[in-house]
Every structure is written in structure tokens, then in C-alpha cells.
Design a protein around this motif. Sequence first.
Motif, PDB file in Angstrom:
ATOM      1  N   ASN A 207       0.830  -1.216   0.000  1.00 34.53           N
ATOM      2  CA  ASN A 207       0.000   0.000   0.000  1.00 34.53           C
ATOM      3  C   ASN A 207       0.858   1.257   0.000  1.00 34.53           C
ATOM      4  OD1 ASN A 207      -2.435  -1.323  -0.048  1.00 34.53           O
ATOM      5  ND2 ASN A 207      -2.664  -1.378   2.170  1.00 34.53           N
ATOM      6  N   ALA A 208       1.911   1.240   0.836  1.00 32.39           N
ATOM      7  CA  ALA A 208       2.792   2.413   0.899  1.00 32.39           C
ATOM      8  C   ALA A 208       3.479   2.644  -0.440  1.00 32.39           C
ATOM      9  CB  ALA A 208       3.825   2.235   2.009  1.00 32.39           C
ATOM     10  N   HIS A 209       3.937   1.560  -1.059  1.00 32.84           N
ATOM     11  CA  HIS A 209       4.610   1.680  -2.355  1.00 32.84           C
ATOM     12  C   HIS A 209       3.629   2.154  -3.428  1.00 32.84           C
ATOM     13  CE1 HIS A 209       7.886   0.820  -5.123  1.00 32.84           C
ATOM     14  NE2 HIS A 209       7.030   0.218  -5.925  1.00 32.84           N
ATOM     15  N   ARG A 210       2.405   1.628  -3.394  1.00 32.42           N
ATOM     16  CA  ARG A 210       1.400   2.023  -4.377  1.00 32.42           C
ATOM     17  C   ARG A 210       1.066   3.508  -4.253  1.00 32.42           C
ATOM     18  NH1 ARG A 210      -3.934   2.452  -3.662  1.00 32.42           N
ATOM     19  NH2 ARG A 210      -3.880   1.266  -1.713  1.00 32.42           N
ATOM     20  N   HIS A 211       0.881   3.982  -3.007  1.00 36.64           N
ATOM     21  CA  HIS A 211       0.578   5.401  -2.803  1.00 36.64           C
ATOM     22  C   HIS A 211       1.717   6.285  -3.313  1.00 36.64           C
ATOM     23  CE1 HIS A 211      -2.418   4.351   0.629  1.00 36.64           C
ATOM     24  NE2 HIS A 211      -3.005   4.370  -0.545  1.00 36.64           N
ATOM     25  N   LEU A 212       2.950   5.836  -3.044  1.00 36.80           N
ATOM     26  CA  LEU A 212       4.102   6.624  -3.465  1.00 36.80           C
ATOM     27  C   LEU A 212       4.173   6.719  -4.980  1.00 36.80           C
ATOM     28  CD1 LEU A 212       6.697   8.133  -2.713  1.00 36.80           C
ATOM     29  CD2 LEU A 212       7.894   5.930  -2.700  1.00 36.80           C
ATOM     30  N   VAL A 213       4.031   5.567  -5.672  1.00 35.82           N
ATOM     31  CA  VAL A 213       4.087   5.554  -7.135  1.00 35.82           C
ATOM     32  C   VAL A 213       2.947   6.375  -7.720  1.00 35.82           C
ATOM     33  CG1 VAL A 213       3.884   4.084  -9.187  1.00 35.82           C
ATOM     34  CG2 VAL A 213       5.310   3.363  -7.266  1.00 35.82           C
ATOM     35  N   ASP A 214       1.745   6.228  -7.145  1.00 38.05           N
ATOM     36  CA  ASP A 214       0.586   6.970  -7.631  1.00 38.05           C
ATOM     37  C   ASP A 214       0.805   8.472  -7.507  1.00 38.05           C
ATOM     38  OD1 ASP A 214      -1.992   7.022  -8.726  1.00 38.05           O
ATOM     39  OD2 ASP A 214      -2.897   7.286  -6.768  1.00 38.05           O
ATOM     40  N   SER A 215       1.399   8.879  -6.388  1.00 42.86           N
ATOM     41  CA  SER A 215       1.650  10.302  -6.165  1.00 42.86           C
ATOM     42  C   SER A 215       2.675  10.844  -7.153  1.00 42.86           C
ATOM     43  CB  SER A 215       2.133  10.522  -4.727  1.00 42.86           C
ATOM     44  OG  SER A 215       2.371  11.888  -4.474  1.00 42.86           O
ATOM     45  N   LEU A 216       3.740  10.065  -7.398  1.00 46.42           N
ATOM     46  CA  LEU A 216       4.788  10.515  -8.315  1.00 46.42           C
ATOM     47  C   LEU A 216       4.297  10.552  -9.757  1.00 46.42           C
ATOM     48  CD1 LEU A 216       7.900   8.657  -6.833  1.00 46.42           C
ATOM     49  CD2 LEU A 216       7.303  11.067  -6.607  1.00 46.42           C
ATOM     50  N   LEU A 217       3.482   9.562 -10.145  1.00 45.64           N
ATOM     51  CA  LEU A 217       2.968   9.537 -11.520  1.00 45.64           C
ATOM     52  C   LEU A 217       2.036  10.707 -11.800  1.00 45.64           C
ATOM     53  CD1 LEU A 217       2.253   5.739 -12.115  1.00 45.64           C
ATOM     54  CD2 LEU A 217       4.118   7.101 -13.045  1.00 45.64           C
ATOM     55  N   ASN A 218       1.415  11.222 -10.738  1.00 45.08           N
ATOM     56  CA  ASN A 218       0.482  12.345 -10.901  1.00 45.08           C
ATOM     57  C   ASN A 218       1.053  13.628 -10.301  1.00 45.08           C
ATOM     58  OD1 ASN A 218      -2.174  11.104 -12.020  1.00 45.08           O
ATOM     59  ND2 ASN A 218      -1.507   9.689 -10.417  1.00 45.08           N
ATOM     60  N   ALA A 219       2.380  13.782 -10.397  1.00 43.86           N
ATOM     61  CA  ALA A 219       3.046  14.944  -9.796  1.00 43.86           C
ATOM     62  C   ALA A 219       2.516  16.262 -10.361  1.00 43.86           C
ATOM     63  CB  ALA A 219       4.558  14.838 -10.015  1.00 43.86           C
ATOM     64  N   ASP A 220       2.188  16.282 -11.657  1.00 45.25           N
ATOM     65  CA  ASP A 220       1.679  17.519 -12.260  1.00 45.25           C
ATOM     66  C   ASP A 220       0.359  17.950 -11.618  1.00 45.25           C
ATOM     67  OD1 ASP A 220       3.840  17.594 -13.898  1.00 45.25           O
ATOM     68  OD2 ASP A 220       2.831  16.704 -15.631  1.00 45.25           O
ATOM     69  N   ILE A 221      -0.526  16.977 -11.391  1.00 43.29           N
ATOM     70  CA  ILE A 221      -1.813  17.299 -10.771  1.00 43.29           C
ATOM     71  C   ILE A 221      -1.622  17.757  -9.330  1.00 43.29           C
ATOM     72  CG2 ILE A 221      -4.054  16.328 -10.087  1.00 43.29           C
ATOM     73  CD1 ILE A 221      -3.873  14.468 -12.459  1.00 43.29           C
ATOM     74  N   VAL A 222      -0.698  17.101  -8.615  1.00 41.87           N
ATOM     75  CA  VAL A 222      -0.429  17.483  -7.224  1.00 41.87           C
ATOM     76  C   VAL A 222       0.011  18.934  -7.153  1.00 41.87           C
ATOM     77  CG1 VAL A 222       1.052  17.063  -5.229  1.00 41.87           C
ATOM     78  CG2 VAL A 222       0.115  15.132  -6.510  1.00 41.87           C
TER      79      VAL A 222
END
Length: 601
Positions: A207-222
Motif C-alpha cells: 500500500n505504501a509503495h502504491r501510494h508513493l508511485v501513484d503520487s509521483l505519476l500524478n506529480a503535475d496534478i499534485v
Amino acid sequence: MASIKVRRLSLRVLWQKIRPSSLWDWSLRFWFSFIFLVVESVTSVATPWLFSRMVGRLSGHEAVMAAIMALLAQYTLLRMMGAVAGPVRSLIMVPVRATLRERISLLGLEHVHSLGARFHEGRQTGALTRILDRGADAASTIVDMIFSNVLPNLLGLGLTFLVVLRVFSGLYLVLLCGTMLLYGGVSFLFTRWRMRARRERNRANGNAHRHLVDSLLNADIVRAFGNAGHERRRQEESWKELRRAEIRLQTLIGSSQAIRNIIISLATASLLGLAVLDIHAGRIGVAQFVLMGTYLRSVYASVGALNYVGAGWRNARVDMEAYLELMALEPEIRSSAVPVPLPAGQAGGVTLEMRHVSFGYDPERLILRDVSFRLEAGRMLAVVGRSGSGKSTLARLVSRLYDPLAGEVLMEGVALPALSLETLRAQIGVVAQDTSLFNATVGENIAYGRIGASREAVRQAAEAAQLGAFIDRLPEGLDTLVGERGVRLSGGERQRMAIARVILRNPRLLVLDEATSALDTRTEEAIQQELLALSAGRTTVVIAHRLSTIQQADHILVMDGGEVVEEGTHHELMEKAGIYAGMWRLQAGGGSVGGHSDVEG
């Protein structure tokens, strides 16, 4: 991968999938490894015995130097043999472990690519890569444990017990076996608890790894929404959950080690105490006492190592659970067991037909309802309609990313499921609205349309897609990296690369799913000319929201609510003064119909 009943592939079936076609090389390595293993085990048990004999000679009333030196020479030879046998045995098995890990990883990758669009639309990339890595690591770990731990320690224990029974009394062996049983029982109990804790830790880690990857892949939106703090808090919660699971796991590991060490300490005191009584009674000498102390350390080390194997096996099995579940998934879209060859048809295109097709991602909510059309080879079909009307879904069915719930899709008069997927996909080139690029060079991304294409052919395809001037401006030309998912390129540049890829592929059926939606008007006009040239003589399905781009289509389907509400040529539909004509007037007046996305359709 979630289902009411979770299925897992058995290890036996997995072995059938990964075993090499010829086991000769592996068999030889297994046998040579076993021979060196026997040599290593014999030397590890014999060297303490020789050492105790030297101690006995040195502590005797008459120390015969020649005998002592002979024992020393034998002791040195055995130590050298043992020192060489272990590393050689490991080196022999290195290719087997590496090949096994490679086969597990490649099998998983191939299986993931065989799964259908429904799986990939719902997957979590970070968690999926962890599943594949853990599966390969666990398989390699199991083989390594068998040949580096289980067999050496079992052989060592067997030989040690034989020596103990010969040199000492049976009471020593009974105490040793009793200690091993108690030690093993405690280890088994704690290992079961640790398995549950490790499974929970793995879940939290995923879960932690998934959240991290998801956040990085959507860095522009963040960044665009200023939600960096929210992402930090979300990741912090994941790390907290992982920390709690890790603490519980380590607590169980520490408690197990403490209890097992107490058992070993009490057993050692009992055995050495028994040896002291035997020395006092004259039944054994000081040399045997030294030998018992040495063997005790060896036995406990072997038992501890075997306990690690039990825990390691269970941990590896836990790590492989998700991999085995993944491998048990059945591909939704399969090639026919006895595929029908595709008729030759015309050189440039294929006939395409839909007969009363209905489809929904959820069977209770249909996206397409009773859709029918026939497109002759070399003709162009345009599909227009509002967002959610089923346009892109129709394109997915043509590419057989999904199969209809009712009706059938045919190519050259053959239902798509009757064709092999390789044959079908070889006929199709797709340019989608959302462009996918590899984290590779510009040239490699374009060349993916036809593996092995020459550099000149790649350059010609790029020129045809209006990428020539852009490539000339790049510092390394075709060898310039595009970044992950093409982040270094604009949307229009990514889409032009996708078009170049399909131009290079030169398919018989061209599917353009809003292929120019990310382009400016001037570039779109230029590429439209290239797409028209590309589509000439081949069958083309165009999904469009800009009606000005499909006036040359031989047939137009107007979709609304998953149904074909109008169809005909551009002029015929304009004369009907219906929905299509209304959409045309709206766009001519500067409005927009359909939008740039078709999430539902």
C-alpha cells in the motif's frame, strides 16, 4: 485480482511452466553440487573429531610427536577440502538460481501482457511490479535454501549424531534429540504467528509503495492543485501502518530468538554437566569433553539454520502468494485453440463488420446497444457523437480488447474470436487519444510500430507525421530520451509520435481514436493530409469530435446513448437536417460537441 474465491497456481504447475526443455544441464549441476555437499559435510564433522584426538594426544602422558603431526596434517587437509567445497558448490548452483529467477520474472511479465484490458484498467502498477519481483525473489530463495541450508545441515546433523552415539552414550543423543524437538516446536509456533505478521507487513508495504508511485505519476496534478501537503499526509498514514506491522513482526522475531536461546542454554548446561560427571567417573576424557562442546555448537547452529529454513520457506510462500494468485488469473481475451486463417482479401485493407453488437463493462449497464455496420475493404468509417455515446468502446471491440456480450465483430467474414490474437493484432494500427510512450528514445518509440525497422524507415515515418523539424531541434535527434510516459514532450508531440509509429506499422486496418485531438489547428491540418494518404487503400475507422476532419469518410455513424441514431455520408446526413447537421452547425459556430474524452464510451 479480488474475487469471492481466491485461486492460486500450485507450485507444481508453476514448475511445469518454468522448467527448461532439457534438464540435462540442471541435473549435472545438481549432482556435482551434491557431491561437493557431501565432501563439505564430512569435513565439517570430521575436523572436530580430529581436533579432539590431537587434544587427547597432547594431554596424554606420552605425547608422540609423529602421531600428533600426522593428525595435524589430516586436520589441515580436511579444513582445506571443506573450505574449497562450499564455495565451489555455491558457484555450481549460481546459474540455476539466476535462470530460475529469470524464468519466473519473464513468465509473470508474459502472463500480465496476456491479460485483458479490463485487468489493466484496474491494475496498480506499483503493486504489480512488487508482486513480480517478490515472486521471482521467493523462488530463487527456496532453491538457495534447499542447497545452501537444508541439505548441508541435515547431512551435518546425521553425521554428528553418528559420532556422538559412537563416542558417547545414548543418553547424550536422547538429550540432543529432545532439545531439538522442543526447539522445533517453539520455532513452529512462532513461525505461524510470524507468517501472519509478515503477510500483514507485505500488505502494508504494498500500500505504501502504491501510494508513493501513484503520487509521483500524478506529480503535475499534485502541483497544479497545491496538494503536496495532502500527499505527504496520505503517505505518512501509509508509513505509519507499515511501521506498526514491522514492529509487530520484529517483536515476534525477537521473542522467538530469546526463548530459543534460553532452551539452548539450558540444554548445553545439562549436556556439559553430564560430560563432567562422566569425566569424574573416568568414562570419558578431557578430549571428549572438548569434542562435546564443539558438537553442541555445531548442532545448535544447524538446528537454528533449519529453523530459519522453516521460517524462510513460509516467508517465501507468503511472498509468492500474490504472484501465484496473479498467475492463476485467466486471460479474458484468448486466441482460438484452432485459429482460422484470415482470408487474403484485398492487398491494402480488410472488410470489417459488426452484427447486432451489444456491450457493457458492467453487463447491467450497456454502453453499446444493437450496433451493426459493414465496412468494405479500403473504405473509411467515421464514428461521431457526444461523450459517453460509445465511440471509443466501439473502437476497443474492433481491436478485440473486449468481446461483445451479444452479437459479433467480423474481419474478412471471420468472427474475431476465431482468429489468433497475433494474426488479428498484426492487421491493426491504433492511434488513441491518450498516447502511451516508453521511457526510451524518440527513435525507439517510433520503431515500436515495426520491430527491427531501419533508422531510415523510422525517420521517414517521423517526417510523415510532421516530426522532422521537431527532431532536428532535439540535442540528440532520434536518440533523445522522451522521459517516463513522454513527460518531456508536449501533448501534440506525443500524439505525432504515436501517429509516426502507426505510419511505420503500415496496417491493413487503421483505427484513429480522436488521433489529432491534442494538436493545434495548423498541425492538425497538416497531419490530416498524412492520415488521409495513410488511409488510402486501407480500411479506416475514425473516432472524431471535430466533424471537419471526417467529411471525406465513406460512411458516418452518429452515436447517442450507445445506439446508432443516424448513418450515411456527410452530404446525406446534412440533407437529413438531424442530429449530425445540428452538431455541424454548432461546431461551425465555434461550439464543441462530444468533448475530447470518452471515458464511458
